[in-house]
Motif scaffolding. Structure first.
Motif, PDB file in Angstrom:
ATOM      1  N   GLY A  66      -2.678  -9.979   8.475  1.00  0.00           N
ATOM      2  CA  GLY A  66      -1.820 -11.163   8.373  1.00  0.00           C
ATOM      3  C   GLY A  66      -1.127 -11.389   7.069  1.00  0.00           C
ATOM      4  N   LYS A  67      -1.005 -10.604   6.253  1.00  0.00           N
ATOM      5  CA  LYS A  67      -0.328 -10.743   4.819  1.00  0.00           C
ATOM      6  C   LYS A  67       1.064  -9.651   4.974  1.00  0.00           C
ATOM      7  N   THR A  68       2.067 -10.212   5.519  1.00  0.00           N
ATOM      8  CA  THR A  68       3.347  -9.519   5.879  1.00  0.00           C
ATOM      9  C   THR A  68       4.031  -9.474   4.778  1.00  0.00           C
ATOM     10  N   CYS A  69       4.098 -10.329   3.608  1.00  0.00           N
ATOM     11  CA  CYS A  69       5.034  -9.766   2.396  1.00  0.00           C
ATOM     12  C   CYS A  69       4.111  -8.934   1.670  1.00  0.00           C
ATOM     13  N   GLN A  70       2.935  -8.839   1.677  1.00  0.00           N
ATOM     14  CA  GLN A  70       2.169  -7.722   0.765  1.00  0.00           C
ATOM     15  C   GLN A  70       2.261  -6.393   1.464  1.00  0.00           C
ATOM     16  N   VAL A  71       2.300  -6.237   2.804  1.00  0.00           N
ATOM     17  CA  VAL A  71       2.574  -5.203   3.534  1.00  0.00           C
ATOM     18  C   VAL A  71       3.844  -4.635   3.265  1.00  0.00           C
ATOM     19  N   SER A  72       4.710  -5.519   3.170  1.00  0.00           N
ATOM     20  CA  SER A  72       6.419  -5.291   2.728  1.00  0.00           C
ATOM     21  C   SER A  72       6.332  -4.603   1.447  1.00  0.00           C
ATOM     22  N   GLU A  73       5.540  -5.376   0.244  1.00  0.00           N
ATOM     23  CA  GLU A  73       5.747  -4.614  -1.030  1.00  0.00           C
ATOM     24  C   GLU A  73       5.011  -3.397  -1.096  1.00  0.00           C
ATOM     25  N   LEU A  74       4.050  -3.173  -0.194  1.00  0.00           N
ATOM     26  CA  LEU A  74       3.391  -1.935  -0.232  1.00  0.00           C
ATOM     27  C   LEU A  74       4.066  -0.693   0.322  1.00  0.00           C
ATOM     28  N   ILE A  75       4.948  -1.326   1.436  1.00  0.00           N
ATOM     29  CA  ILE A  75       5.961  -0.166   2.018  1.00  0.00           C
ATOM     30  C   ILE A  75       6.824   0.149   0.996  1.00  0.00           C
ATOM     31  N   GLY A  76       7.434  -0.776   0.280  1.00  0.00           N
ATOM     32  CA  GLY A  76       8.340  -0.433  -0.785  1.00  0.00           C
ATOM     33  C   GLY A  76       7.922   0.473  -1.711  1.00  0.00           C
ATOM     34  N   GLN A  77       6.580   0.371  -2.223  1.00  0.00           N
ATOM     35  CA  GLN A  77       6.021   1.352  -3.348  1.00  0.00           C
ATOM     36  C   GLN A  77       5.985   2.580  -2.645  1.00  0.00           C
ATOM     37  N   LYS A  78       5.423   2.698  -1.495  1.00  0.00           N
ATOM     38  CA  LYS A  78       5.207   4.004  -1.032  1.00  0.00           C
ATOM     39  C   LYS A  78       6.596   4.864  -0.748  1.00  0.00           C
ATOM     40  N   LEU A  79       7.595   3.995  -0.282  1.00  0.00           N
ATOM     41  CA  LEU A  79       8.650   4.557  -0.271  1.00  0.00           C
ATOM     42  C   LEU A  79       9.434   4.990  -1.452  1.00  0.00           C
ATOM     43  N   ALA A  80       9.288   4.259  -2.398  1.00  0.00           N
ATOM     44  CA  ALA A  80       9.616   4.855  -3.779  1.00  0.00           C
ATOM     45  C   ALA A  80       8.940   6.122  -4.244  1.00  0.00           C
ATOM     46  N   GLU A  81       7.551   6.074  -4.014  1.00  0.00           N
ATOM     47  CA  GLU A  81       6.785   7.157  -4.375  1.00  0.00           C
ATOM     48  C   GLU A  81       7.369   8.441  -3.727  1.00  0.00           C
ATOM     49  N   ARG A  82       7.486   8.409  -2.361  1.00  0.00           N
ATOM     50  CA  ARG A  82       7.925   9.248  -1.740  1.00  0.00           C
ATOM     51  C   ARG A  82       9.491   9.958  -2.116  1.00  0.00           C
ATOM     52  N   SER A  83      10.257   8.971  -2.387  1.00  0.00           N
ATOM     53  CA  SER A  83      11.561   9.281  -2.762  1.00  0.00           C
ATOM     54  C   SER A  83      11.735   9.778  -4.156  1.00  0.00           C
ATOM     55  N   LEU A  84      10.547   9.531  -5.106  1.00  0.00           N
ATOM     56  CA  LEU A  84      10.426  10.165  -6.459  1.00  0.00           C
ATOM     57  C   LEU A  84      10.240  11.628  -6.192  1.00  0.00           C
ATOM     58  N   LYS A  85       9.355  11.608  -5.359  1.00  0.00           N
ATOM     59  CA  LYS A  85       8.991  13.273  -5.178  1.00  0.00           C
ATOM     60  C   LYS A  85      10.098  14.364  -4.616  1.00  0.00           C
ATOM     61  N   LYS A  86      10.992  13.478  -4.105  1.00  0.00           N
ATOM     62  CA  LYS A  86      12.330  14.029  -3.848  1.00  0.00           C
ATOM     63  C   LYS A  86      13.509  14.142  -4.756  1.00  0.00           C
ATOM     64  N   ASN A  87      13.170  13.595  -5.884  1.00  0.00           N
ATOM     65  CA  ASN A  87      14.207  13.523  -7.005  1.00  0.00           C
ATOM     66  C   ASN A  87      15.266  12.392  -6.501  1.00  0.00           C
TER      67      ASN A  87
END
Length: 118
Positions: A66-87
């Protein structure tokens, strides 16, 4: 999913000004009523470099109910983590037909906190 005429016009208007390159790919965001999806796209090669959504198995187990904004922030952090691995550090943010508010803003803030610059 088919967009309404109003949202289709918004997308086409925004698409003219937001273009991803190899140096600065485009972060495209889509949200539905239940889930949120984000992709980093190279528009020159028409290739998705990194993607993340609230339906990914590794993210789904970390999601509070039920915490949709928290989920969105977590998605943003995971996306940043994955993209930093690809420089990938520099991106262009594409919110699509959605206003920069709520879940879209939370995803952008999570990506910035994760280390992406836009």
């Amino acid at each position: 999913m088919q967009l309404s005429k109003k949202n289709l016009r918004k997308r086409e208007k925004l698409r003219g000004s937001v273009q991803g390159t190899s140096e600065k790919p485009r972060l495209s965001v889509f949200r539905s009523n239940k889930n949120i999806y984000a992709q980093i796209i190279d528009d020159e090669k028409f290739h998705t470099l990194v993607s993340c959504s609230s339906l990914d198995p590794e993210i789904k187990c970390e999601i509070p109910n039920g915490k949709t904004c928290q989920v969105s922030e977590l998605i943003g952090q995971k996306l940043a983590e994955r993209s930093l691995k690809k420089n990938i550090t520099q991106i262009v943010f594409d919110r699509g037909p959605f206003i920069y508010h709520g879940r879209i803003k939370a995803l952008a803030n999570g990506a910035r906190a994760g280390g992406l610059n836009f």
